[in-house]
Design an enzyme around this catalytic site. Sequence first.
Site, short mmCIF file in Angstrom:
data_model
loop_
_atom_site.label_atom_id
_atom_site.label_comp_id
_atom_site.label_asym_id
_atom_site.label_seq_id
_atom_site.Cartn_x
_atom_site.Cartn_y
_atom_site.Cartn_z
N TYR A 53 1.75 3.17 8.68
CA TYR A 53 1.33 2.28 7.60
C TYR A 53 2.32 2.39 6.46
CZ TYR A 53 -3.03 -0.08 8.53
OH TYR A 53 -3.95 -0.96 9.00
N GLU A 55 2.24 0.00 3.42
CA GLU A 55 1.99 -1.04 2.41
C GLU A 55 2.85 -0.82 1.18
OE1 GLU A 55 -0.94 0.35 3.85
OE2 GLU A 55 -2.52 -1.20 3.74
N ASP A 199 12.19 -24.79 5.23
CA ASP A 199 11.74 -23.96 6.35
C ASP A 199 12.79 -24.13 7.44
OD1 ASP A 199 10.68 -22.94 8.67
OD2 ASP A 199 8.69 -23.84 8.40
N THR A 225 11.64 -18.08 10.65
CA THR A 225 11.23 -17.07 11.63
C THR A 225 12.48 -16.28 11.98
OG1 THR A 225 11.60 -18.66 13.39
CG2 THR A 225 9.33 -18.37 12.66
N LYS A 228 13.92 -17.23 16.75
CA LYS A 228 14.39 -18.45 17.43
C LYS A 228 15.91 -18.33 17.59
CE LYS A 228 10.45 -21.27 16.04
NZ LYS A 228 9.74 -20.79 14.85
N ARG A 234 9.86 -11.35 17.15
CA ARG A 234 8.92 -12.36 16.65
C ARG A 234 8.52 -11.99 15.22
NH1 ARG A 234 6.69 -16.30 19.15
NH2 ARG A 234 8.07 -15.80 20.88
N1 DSN Z 1 5.90 -22.95 17.78
C1 DSN Z 1 7.15 -23.19 17.10
C2 DSN Z 1 8.01 -24.13 17.85
O1 DSN Z 1 7.89 -24.16 19.06
O2 DSN Z 1 8.83 -24.81 17.27
C3 DSN Z 1 6.94 -23.62 15.73
O3 DSN Z 1 6.05 -22.76 15.10
#
Ligand code: DSN
Length: 418
Positions: A53, A55, A199, A225, A228, A234
């Site tokens: 933990y 925080e 974003d 994110t 990707k 993730r």
């Molecule tokens: N699920 C993601 C995507 O496939 O683009 C977006 O959150």
Amino acid sequence: MLGQYLRNADPAVFQALEAEDKRQSETLEMIASENFVSQAVLEAISSTLTNKYAEGYPGRRYYNGCEFADVVETLAIERARQLFGAGFVNVQPHSGAQANMAALMAVLEPGAVILGMNLAHGGHLTHGSPVNFSGRLYRPVGYNVRESDQRIDYDDVARLAREHRPALILAGASAYPRTIDFVRFREIADETGALLMADVAHIAGLIATGEHPTSIGVAHITTTTTHKTLRGPRGGMILTTDQELARKIDSRVFPGVQGGPLMHVIAAKAVAFGEALQPSYRTYIQQVKKNAAALADELQKLGAVLVSGGTDNHLLLLDVRSFGTTGDVAADLLHEAGITANKNGIPYDPHPPRITSGVRLGSPALTTRGLKEDEFREIGRIIVDLLKNLSDENRVPKSRQRVAELARKFPMDRFRLS
Ligand code: DSN
């Protein structure tokens, strides 16, 4: 029991994980938002930091024993700063949705008007969809792409901003194959007194390598994110160049919307950012773009229709109506042949989201696996053979064989822990 390896301790879970490894190896992964992490990233995710933990933030934690948690979080922050040229980074969001929630809540009061891209035109749930917190907590207005060329119509975004006076404009998408003009978005935001949030979840890797114009220092806040094109674990992240905004964002992430950060994931983010700072990562991202372009070119040569007529980035949207089918049927057919992709709405889609008229295809994962333009062209041919011959019973087994051959040529062993 505590000392046993998973294989013996829990055969049911072990077998499912083994089967997943095999699935990833034997099929072609073309979901545009997925990627394959390195051995080093996998090791960090499975580290004992999952026990901790922590925080708070480095040097200001609520529990003791955080000295090594501080080391990895500081490394993640410093590397992300270097990668994106952002002064302030919060690496704690558990996901992109959590990053967006914290960022929006840092600067908006409930009931504020937000202007974001319509989900049906390539936007994201968290950009104001009525079924999401963003559409329930705020008053969303959506902008569309132009019907004629399926690109963002910046004049229309400006018109909507003048009419609705949003407190915040959201630039970014999850199914938009073209370059996003963040500078134009900022001009619109400045003219209408709005904040601009970008974003960049899908294109973060392209931005980090200069392969897409950056949003850092253009938008007030950038969220992303990390799993990707960025090819990390993730998770999510928030970046800004403004110290005052950074302070608000930090306190919205914790204690605003999250409790204990996932320190094992933050360690893996640090590793992935370290990898993305290497020159080989830039070569990788350039290949991601070349591969998507080759696939787009091959599909179009074979008569397929692509939303906006092509791609500038890592993804493309295939309009399957000319094959006389729908997105759900086409995606399932590709799946049967061993190509994993998702059905996706296309702009002005006559079908609802569970049917759709499109399939989204992305190049990041297979580029990590080593495939290049020739292989992506072969995938284009396989896809068109499948969709053109919907009534031919042999099409799936034949295509499955071609997919298996490609998959065999690019083994996945180096991405495994054991
Ligand atoms: N699920 C993601 C995507 O496939 O683009 C977006 O959150």
